[in-house]
Motif scaffolding. Structure first.
Motif, short mmCIF file in Angstrom:
data_model
loop_
_atom_site.label_atom_id
_atom_site.label_comp_id
_atom_site.label_asym_id
_atom_site.label_seq_id
_atom_site.Cartn_x
_atom_site.Cartn_y
_atom_site.Cartn_z
N GLY A 1 -69.51 -2.79 -25.35
CA GLY A 1 -69.81 -3.62 -24.18
C GLY A 1 -68.61 -4.19 -23.46
N THR A 2 -67.42 -3.95 -23.98
CA THR A 2 -66.23 -4.45 -23.31
C THR A 2 -65.31 -3.28 -23.04
OG1 THR A 2 -66.43 -6.44 -24.60
CG2 THR A 2 -64.38 -6.16 -23.42
N THR A 3 -65.39 -2.76 -21.84
CA THR A 3 -64.53 -1.63 -21.50
C THR A 3 -63.34 -2.16 -20.70
OG1 THR A 3 -64.52 0.55 -20.48
CG2 THR A 3 -65.91 -1.11 -19.44
N GLY A 4 -62.41 -1.28 -20.35
CA GLY A 4 -61.22 -1.75 -19.66
C GLY A 4 -61.51 -2.29 -18.27
N TYR A 5 -62.31 -1.54 -17.55
CA TYR A 5 -62.62 -1.92 -16.17
C TYR A 5 -64.12 -2.02 -15.98
CZ TYR A 5 -57.75 -1.05 -15.17
OH TYR A 5 -56.38 -1.12 -15.17
N ASP A 6 -64.52 -3.02 -15.21
CA ASP A 6 -65.93 -3.20 -14.91
C ASP A 6 -66.05 -3.71 -13.48
OD1 ASP A 6 -65.40 -6.03 -15.01
OD2 ASP A 6 -65.50 -5.90 -17.19
N VAL A 7 -67.27 -3.97 -13.07
CA VAL A 7 -67.46 -4.36 -11.66
C VAL A 7 -66.93 -5.76 -11.37
CG1 VAL A 7 -69.41 -2.85 -11.22
CG2 VAL A 7 -69.81 -5.14 -12.15
N TRP A 8 -66.49 -6.45 -12.42
CA TRP A 8 -65.92 -7.79 -12.21
C TRP A 8 -64.42 -7.74 -11.98
CZ3 TRP A 8 -69.79 -10.82 -11.25
CH2 TRP A 8 -71.03 -10.58 -11.87
N ASN A 9 -63.72 -6.94 -12.79
CA ASN A 9 -62.26 -6.93 -12.60
C ASN A 9 -61.78 -5.85 -11.63
OD1 ASN A 9 -62.35 -4.67 -14.24
ND2 ASN A 9 -61.25 -5.57 -15.96
N MET A 10 -62.58 -4.81 -11.41
CA MET A 10 -62.18 -3.78 -10.43
C MET A 10 -61.90 -4.37 -9.04
SD MET A 10 -64.48 -0.42 -11.03
CE MET A 10 -64.12 0.80 -12.28
N PRO A 11 -62.82 -5.21 -8.52
CA PRO A 11 -62.56 -5.75 -7.17
C PRO A 11 -61.29 -6.59 -7.10
CG PRO A 11 -64.78 -6.37 -7.93
CD PRO A 11 -64.13 -5.62 -9.04
N LYS A 12 -60.98 -7.28 -8.19
CA LYS A 12 -59.75 -8.10 -8.19
C LYS A 12 -58.52 -7.21 -8.08
CE LYS A 12 -61.63 -11.80 -11.00
NZ LYS A 12 -61.86 -12.18 -12.37
N VAL A 13 -58.53 -6.14 -8.86
CA VAL A 13 -57.40 -5.22 -8.84
C VAL A 13 -57.26 -4.59 -7.44
CG1 VAL A 13 -56.53 -3.07 -9.79
CG2 VAL A 13 -57.58 -4.72 -11.29
N VAL A 14 -58.39 -4.18 -6.88
CA VAL A 14 -58.36 -3.54 -5.57
C VAL A 14 -57.88 -4.54 -4.50
CG1 VAL A 14 -59.73 -2.38 -3.79
CG2 VAL A 14 -60.15 -1.88 -6.20
N THR A 15 -58.35 -5.77 -4.58
CA THR A 15 -57.94 -6.79 -3.62
C THR A 15 -56.42 -6.99 -3.64
OG1 THR A 15 -60.04 -7.95 -3.86
CG2 THR A 15 -58.20 -9.22 -2.97
N HIS A 16 -55.87 -7.16 -4.83
CA HIS A 16 -54.43 -7.43 -4.92
C HIS A 16 -53.60 -6.19 -4.59
CE1 HIS A 16 -55.10 -11.42 -6.10
NE2 HIS A 16 -55.54 -11.19 -7.31
N ALA A 17 -54.14 -5.02 -4.86
CA ALA A 17 -53.37 -3.80 -4.55
C ALA A 17 -53.40 -3.50 -3.05
CB ALA A 17 -53.92 -2.62 -5.34
N THR A 18 -54.56 -3.70 -2.43
CA THR A 18 -54.70 -3.28 -1.03
C THR A 18 -54.55 -4.42 -0.02
OG1 THR A 18 -57.10 -3.69 -1.01
CG2 THR A 18 -56.36 -1.49 -1.68
N GLY A 19 -54.77 -5.67 -0.47
CA GLY A 19 -54.74 -6.79 0.47
C GLY A 19 -56.06 -6.97 1.20
N VAL A 20 -57.03 -6.12 0.91
CA VAL A 20 -58.35 -6.26 1.52
C VAL A 20 -59.28 -6.90 0.47
CG1 VAL A 20 -60.31 -5.05 2.55
CG2 VAL A 20 -57.97 -4.24 2.95
N GLU A 21 -59.93 -7.98 0.89
CA GLU A 21 -60.74 -8.74 -0.06
C GLU A 21 -61.98 -7.95 -0.52
OE1 GLU A 21 -60.76 -12.06 -2.28
OE2 GLU A 21 -59.40 -11.99 -0.55
N PHE A 22 -62.08 -7.72 -1.82
CA PHE A 22 -63.27 -7.07 -2.37
C PHE A 22 -63.90 -7.99 -3.41
CE2 PHE A 22 -61.49 -3.25 -0.59
CZ PHE A 22 -62.59 -2.42 -0.38
N ASP A 23 -65.21 -7.97 -3.50
CA ASP A 23 -65.87 -8.63 -4.62
C ASP A 23 -66.88 -7.65 -5.20
OD1 ASP A 23 -67.98 -8.55 -2.85
OD2 ASP A 23 -67.98 -10.69 -2.43
N LYS A 24 -67.64 -8.10 -6.20
CA LYS A 24 -68.55 -7.21 -6.90
C LYS A 24 -69.53 -6.54 -5.93
CE LYS A 24 -72.63 -7.41 -9.15
NZ LYS A 24 -73.73 -8.21 -9.61
N ASP A 25 -70.09 -7.34 -5.02
CA ASP A 25 -71.10 -6.77 -4.12
C ASP A 25 -70.50 -5.74 -3.18
OD1 ASP A 25 -72.95 -8.35 -5.30
OD2 ASP A 25 -72.92 -9.92 -3.77
N ARG A 26 -69.29 -6.04 -2.72
CA ARG A 26 -68.68 -5.11 -1.76
C ARG A 26 -68.30 -3.79 -2.43
NH1 ARG A 26 -63.76 -6.17 2.57
NH2 ARG A 26 -63.93 -4.10 3.49
N ILE A 27 -67.81 -3.90 -3.67
CA ILE A 27 -67.40 -2.66 -4.33
C ILE A 27 -68.63 -1.86 -4.76
CG2 ILE A 27 -67.12 -3.25 -6.82
CD1 ILE A 27 -64.12 -2.12 -6.19
#
Lengths: 652, 182
Positions: free
Chosen positions: A526-552
């Motif tokens: 139940g604990t994998t490396g990436y999930d819908v909670w941390n993926m948006p954070k990584v994408v936000t900081h990498a791209t500068g475009v705000e993502f959250d769980k719903d958007r991703i």
């Protein structure tokens, strides 16, 4: 400035010999992320239905995951996509390793090949310098010699070379594109062959820019340590020698025979020694703390590597032991044959021989021992000689050509693609949905987030739920809490579970994550490396475009729906969405069809499995809706599946 | 009689265990990100001061760290034959030199040299080591005590005597006093 992505595609028209660096629309990243999403969009826009997949008008796209080549650990998958000659639908495969990172650093998000070169060529890319070079001297060469020769010609030991072997040149359906220890199959190899491209060599020395440097670094440094320490991520087969799971549960030969008590402690000990006595090391992919490739040195052979179930396919298809896989795998890989579909195809041919549908005359000079027969047939297939010319079409294609009842032996394909050789007893509804509707054409590319089995002990079950960080919604926890028998959960749960599983793969494929650090590994622990909670954070900081769980999540739905629309346009309909008839011994057609209707409805698709106009428009896919209406695939008045008159009739 | 002057020096060392290297190139990623301006704002292996030589078939995984810049090519070179494969004479060389483009900034062409990630405040260990989860790179600091100028005491006396003879004791002492203040 563009962040995480470069903002450029490399467009190569092989017929004209033209090379263009094309600036892309930054809005595409916000809608589709990258990888398979943007590839699907390009295929939708540029390869209309009716284009022969073998023709120069088909595209072969190497699409970087959005996060490849950045500091985000475990992101390195390139989506290699095309219209598959096997079934005319989108052919999708993933290649890890270093090709993607090098492509990013060369300044490109994707390489789009169109047209067909007049003769065999290879493409050499060093940043802005792109050349189409003669490859006639590489014709018939294996992967390794091809890569070495090209590196020497370019005087660059650090160039990564993605090449096809003789099998790809000869347009064998089971051929792959290989780059170092990584490989893409599922019909992208033969398309590369049909374009007369032997290889792409790439090396880059440009910056991949990141939007929020300090925040991203802090986050990725933490993630690297977490991935490293988490035993639930990575390939368990790289570290655990107990492989009873595949050997006792999967079927041997042409997906026929289960050997339920095959595994034993003494066998495990023997195989462990075989592995460690011959393993040089374990190696990894770009910026990933897991090393899943087992590099094997077998006497008299060149070193090769394998990962995961690739360890088992040859010896299970031939009823041999691990030493046979070690013997043959390096040779098969060098010929450019995929280890997933090829052994099954060989076993299929030998079964037809046993059944008298093929005869000894079809196999001139074939040795009598099983190992000899496998060597004989992989060479016949790669070079398309004798029966190999027929088998090169894959099991479904070969069965149709051979006729005489051969079709009955093609019992383990879905939409003409060879499947994992799993034959079970009782129907598993979620798996039914995933195998029937998955368009990545393999269950491993859709399952993986929701656990496969309930936990009987209520205390352990609660503990699992408490630690279930990857869970996207509390409803899954409720279902898991009630879950006692594998096949018994409400239909809406089965639909939502299939959808979440699929979501993770689509996000991985568009962002570049390997399933082993993400989508495939959530089911364990139940604990994998990436999930819908941390993926948006990584994408936000990498791209500068705000993502959250719903958007991703919406990006997943958009990409998924787009792939479905592309395939609906190409002719994919409800009747094709069937798991192998013998996948489960006990089936219930009526229930399955009702469940399928519910799942289509859940997805916003029609009774025929086509996304409705409303569904498409909600996901900003208006242009797709317009196209489908223009072509008569949709009228625009369709309702979702459960509101269809046929569904009401089904219910009665 | 000579006085021995001892001075402490820290030698920074990165130990490379090639057997443990998985070839993931996280070291290249981390090096280039750390040296980017602003820090961590980009990734580019071409700017990294460490590069991993990977040859899977030969089982060769060697991280090489950028060393000193040299203005001229070597007078003579080495070709290594390891496990039957002949390696180019420059393959294992850490130098940035005119004969090749390794360890040069891809834009300016200026030489790149590992600086052990010197920073203010200092980092615990270089970034490549920090990023290497496989333990192929480990960082160690070694203290060495080195003799400084001690053997030259006698020589200094001879020189001073000559100066006094030429300029007189007072002038030499005034000069020493002034120099020592500045």
């Amino acid at each position: 400035m563009r962040y995480a992505e470069t903002g450029y595609n490399l467009e190569i028209d092989l017929s004209k010999g033209s090379i263009e660096k094309v600036e892309t629309n930054p809005k595409d990243m916000e809608q589709y992320l990258g990888g398979n999403g943007i590839n699907a969009k390009l295929l939708f826009e540029r390869v209309p239905p009716g284009v022969d997949p073998w023709s120069p008008d088909n595209l072969l796209i190497f699409g970087n995951g959005l996060l490849n080549g950045t500091s985000v650990p475990g992101a390195n998958r390139v989506s290699v996509d095309t219209i598959a000659p096997l079934n005319g639908l989108m052919g999708h495969s993933l290649m890890g390793g270093f090709f993607g990172a090098e492509m990013k650093m060369a300044g490109y998000d994707r390489i789009v090949l169109s047209g067909k070169a007049p003769d065999l060529v290879y493409i050499a890319i060093r940043n802005d310098k792109v050349e189409i070079r003669d490859a006639s001297h590489l014709r018939g060469k294996g992967m390794y010699d091809t890569a070495c020769t090209i590196r020497k010609e370019l005087n660059d030991e650090r160039a990564w070379v993605a090449a096809i072997g003789p099998a790809g040149e000869n347009r064998v359906m089971m051929s792959s594109i290989d780059c170092g220890n990584s490989s893409a199959a599922r019909t992208v190899g033969p398309v590369m062959g049909s374009k007369n491209v032997k290889a792409i060599a790439i090396r880059g020395t440009k910056d991949v820019n990141l939007a929020h440097p300090a925040e991203l670094w802090e986050l990725t440094s933490k993630l690297r340590k977490q991935l490293d320490a988490n035993p639930n991520v990575g390939d368990w087969m790289a570290v655990d020698e107990d492989d009873s799971f595949h050997h006792n549960n999967f079927s041997w030969g042409n997906a026929r025979t289960r050997l339920k008590n095959f595994w034993s402690a003494s066998l495990e000990e023997r195989w462990r020694n075989l592995k460690y006595d011959h393993m040089s090391r374990q190696s990894g992919c770009w910026n990933c703390p897991k090393a899943c490739h087992n590099v094997i040195q077998w006497p008299g052979r060149r070193r090769f590597s394998y990962k995961c179930y690739g360890k088992d396919t040859y010896h299970m298809a031939s009823f041999q032991e691990l030493d046979f896989t070690y013997e043959i795998l390096g040779i098969a890989q060098d010929l450019g044959l995929d280890s997933y579909s090829t052994p099954q195809t060989v076993a299929f041919a030998l079964e037809l021989l046993d059944a008298g549908i093929l005869t000894e005359k079809d196999f001139p000079g074939m040795p009598s021992d099983i190992r000899g027969r496998f060597y004989y047939l992989i060479h016949k297939i790669a070079f398309r000689e004798d029966i190999g010319d027929v088998l090169a079409h894959g099991i479904s294609g070969a069965a149709a050509i051979i006729g005489k009842g051969a079709e009955k032996y093609d019992h383990n394909t879905v939409k003409k693609f060879e499947q994992l050789p799993i034959k079970l007893g009782k129907l598993n509804p979620a798996y039914y949905l995933m195998i029937a509707t998955g368009e990545d054409m393999a269950i491993t590319q859709i399952e993986g987030s929701f656990p496969q089995d309930p936990i009987a002990d209520p205390e352990l079950r609660e503990e699992f739920i408490r630690n279930w960080t990857a869970c996207p919604d509390d409803k899954f926890k409720e279902w898991f809490r009630q879950w006692e028998k594998r096949d018994q959960l409400p239909d809406d749960a089965m639909c939502a579970i299939s959808d979440w599983n699929e979501c993770m793969h689509y996000l991985d494929d568009s962002l570049g994550f390997c399933g082993f650090v993400s989508s495939f590994r959530g089911q364990f622990g139940g604990t994998t490396g990436y999930d819908v909670w941390n993926m948006p954070k990584v994408v936000t900081h990498a791209t500068g475009v705000e993502f959250d769980k719903d958007r991703i999540w919406e990006c997943f739905m958009r990409n998924r729906t787009l792939v479905r629309a592309l395939n609906s346009r190409a002719g994919l309909r409800r009747y094709m969405e069937r798991p192998p008839e013998d996948h489960w011994a006990v089936r219930n057609e009526e229930y399955e069809q009702q469940l399928l209707t519910k799942y289509y409805d859940f997805k916003g698709w029609t009774f025929d499995g086509i996304p409705t106009k409303e569904t498409l428009e909600k996901l900003n896919l208006d242009y797709v809706a317009e196209d489908l209406i223009k072509r008569g695939v949709l009228t625009g008045d369709e309702v979702t599946a459960l509101n269809d008159a046929r569904a009401r009739k089904e219910k009665e | 009689m000579d006085d021995k002057l001892l001075k402490k020096r820290i030698i920074k060392n990165i130990k490379v265990d090639t057997k443990k290297c998985a070839g993931c190139r996280a070291c290249e990623m981390a090096c280039s990100a750390f040296h980017a301006v602003p820090k961590y704002s980009s990734v580019n292996s071409g700017r990294s001061r460490i590069m991993v030589l990977i040859d899977e078939v030969r089982d060769m995984f060697v991280p090489i760290r950028a060393g000193e810049y040299t203005e001229a090519e070597c007078n003579g070179r080495n070709t290594y034959i390891i496990d039957g494969k002949e390696y180019n004479e420059c393959t294992f060389c850490p130098a940035s030199c005119p004969s090749r483009d390794a360890f040069r900034d891809p834009d300016s062409g200026l030489p790149l040299k590992c600086d052990m990630c010197e920073d203010d405040p200092p980092v615990e260990k270089p970034m490549c080591v920090e990023a290497c989860t496989f333990g192929a790179l480990t960082y160690e600091e070694r203290e060495v005590w080195e003799e400084v100028e001690s053997a030259k005491h006698g020589e200094m006396e001879i020189g001073l005597k000559a100066m006094i003879k030429k300029h007189g004791l007072k002038k030499v002492m005034d000069t020493v006093a002034r120099v020592s203040k500045s």
